[in-house]
Design an enzyme around this catalytic site. Sequence first.
Site, PDB file in Angstrom:
ATOM      1  N   SER A 142       9.162  -6.542  -3.889  1.00  0.00           N
ATOM      2  CA  SER A 142       9.110  -5.564  -4.981  1.00  0.00           C
ATOM      3  C   SER A 142       7.854  -4.709  -4.896  1.00  0.00           C
ATOM      4  CB  SER A 142       9.178  -6.287  -6.323  1.00  0.00           C
ATOM      5  OG  SER A 142       9.120  -5.372  -7.393  1.00  0.00           O
ATOM      6  N   ALA A 151       8.225  -2.012  -2.250  1.00  0.00           N
ATOM      7  CA  ALA A 151       9.072  -0.912  -2.734  1.00  0.00           C
ATOM      8  C   ALA A 151       8.295  -0.006  -3.689  1.00  0.00           C
ATOM      9  CB  ALA A 151      10.321  -1.469  -3.420  1.00  0.00           C
ATOM     10  N   HIS A 152       7.500  -0.589  -4.587  1.00  0.00           N
ATOM     11  CA  HIS A 152       6.704   0.227  -5.513  1.00  0.00           C
ATOM     12  C   HIS A 152       5.655   1.044  -4.766  1.00  0.00           C
ATOM     13  CE1 HIS A 152       8.530  -2.320  -8.610  1.00  0.00           C
ATOM     14  NE2 HIS A 152       8.100  -1.449  -9.503  1.00  0.00           N
ATOM     15  N   GLU A 153       5.040   0.466  -3.755  1.00  0.00           N
ATOM     16  CA  GLU A 153       4.048   1.200  -2.969  1.00  0.00           C
ATOM     17  C   GLU A 153       4.706   2.357  -2.220  1.00  0.00           C
ATOM     18  OE1 GLU A 153       0.511   2.411  -1.358  1.00  0.00           O
ATOM     19  OE2 GLU A 153       0.847   0.931  -2.948  1.00  0.00           O
ATOM     20  N   MET A 209       5.108   5.176  -4.728  1.00  0.00           N
ATOM     21  CA  MET A 209       3.820   5.829  -4.994  1.00  0.00           C
ATOM     22  C   MET A 209       3.386   6.683  -3.803  1.00  0.00           C
ATOM     23  SD  MET A 209       3.029   5.154  -8.048  1.00  0.00           S
ATOM     24  CE  MET A 209       1.425   5.949  -7.972  1.00  0.00           C
TER      25      MET A 209
END
Length: 564
Positions: free
Chosen positions: A497, A500-502, A505
């Site tokens: 997770s 995926a968030h990085e 961003m």
Amino acid sequence: MATNGMLKPGMAESNGKSGGNSIAQPRARRPARSALAQALNGELAPNGAPSSFSSQRSERSTPAPPDDAPPSVKATSAARRELRRKQRMFPTIDYKSRVSYFDPRSDYSDFRGFFTLFWVGLAIMVITAMLRNLKDTGSLLSFKQWPLFTQNIWELAAVDVLMCASTALSLPLHLLYKSSRGLLRWEKLGMAVQSVLQAAWLWFWISWPFMREWSWTAQVFFTLHTLAFFMKMHSYAFYNGHLSSTLNRLTDLDRPIGPATPMSEAIRYPKAYFNLQPKPTPDSVHSDEDDTHEQLTPLMQLREDLATELTSPMGNVTYPDNLTVANFADYLLCPTLCYELEYPRTPTRSYLELFWKTLAVFGCVFLMMVTSEEFILPVLDSSQRRLAAQSADPTSHWVDGALIFAETVSSLLFPFMITFLLVFLVIFEYVLGAFAEITRFADRQFYSDWWNSLDWLEFSREWNIPVHNFFRRHVYSASRQVKMGRGLATALTFFISAVAHELVMGCITRKFRGYGFILMMMQIPFVAIQRLPWVRKQALLNNVLFWVFMIMGLSLLCALYVLV
């Protein structure tokens, strides 16, 4: 917890008194399952006697199979006729017909006044911004970011359609896996072929916006959509692969049983608890199904388990009847990331509700643009200029730069809280709600009361239920299946997770600094501290800390990626 003096049906008081003596009542047993016994031609009857259930009529919705049908067909027919609630081998999402928290029909309406106040506050914010712009510039609103929304829009639309359509490659491959009797069976090379295909698919579509140098708005939308469809494709592939292996095992039992016939117990994926609740004891999960299984021969029990796994929880669809273009297209449109053979549906769709949800999507995007133009971009532009001047001044001290950074974070707290709430509403209440209305998808609970969260693990479970269900089923439970410990499986879930968030961003800022990845992985030790008995009891304190870190984290991430 009080029981109000009532006992659950089917339970007896073991400590009751009769004539002054305590009597321990034995647990009643159910007779063997009639439909299965009938389907298997009286295997339970001793000495080859005919089954006493042979005179029962089959349900009209599921015709009885012919007498000469293979045992696997009879077992599958029995599973469809006599559907039962039990733990299935592959983790099954419990879809129900229910509305979202903010739906006007919801019983959870105690805070509806605050929901109304939220929209009234946003209206006041927009009117104030319009009056200020009218005084300063002579126009009500100015959208400097609007060209970013129109840039690459036609290429984005075409590529997005191709990306969605390319997920259909999984359908012919699964027809091949199902019919193969050699190396391309799912449990042999099928899983490896599918994994390589998915990795190549993800790499190609994620790289496309970078190669084409799209605007960040188009790239973020496409990246999020690509990740969502990647999860859909993975769930479709691996669930149907599991069903393919299950069907192969069931049909193998129709042949003469030999040394090569796999007779091991049907594999069940471990239940995912995510440390959110105590693991149930064996006594608490004991059910009447266990009593039935105790009366079945091993062969009958194995057939029953395998046949049940091939049937949907609602009993209307059986693998491989689901391997059709219509079923796959319907799955792509359904607002879920976890594939099931069928989903609960509403009787009709409301086109008026669909209209209002679509209108709300554009309204929320408009409000996010106003918030960005009026309260976020001016702060970031000013801070960048001040930091550039401070770094060029040889007499300045690093403390000056730190103060500018801290002032930037504090100035972005309120705008990013508003943006976060708008993003939450536009995705989970309106976009997913609109697709649920289109497909008549009955389970509208795409989020729970995450605003009452006491730690980050609880928040991740409740604020995005579709993604949580995917990670619980295809990452956490799959990791536990290969004997990975609960702590390591949870850490792996957070790691994927965080990556995926990085990535998201990086698409927004075109910088891969790892700030978002580090902050998200830091949630694991925070959760461990908050799960300590004394800390866990401080519910109000934990909720306050959750909101403080939530609001500060968003503005801190923005300042780090833009200014550092």
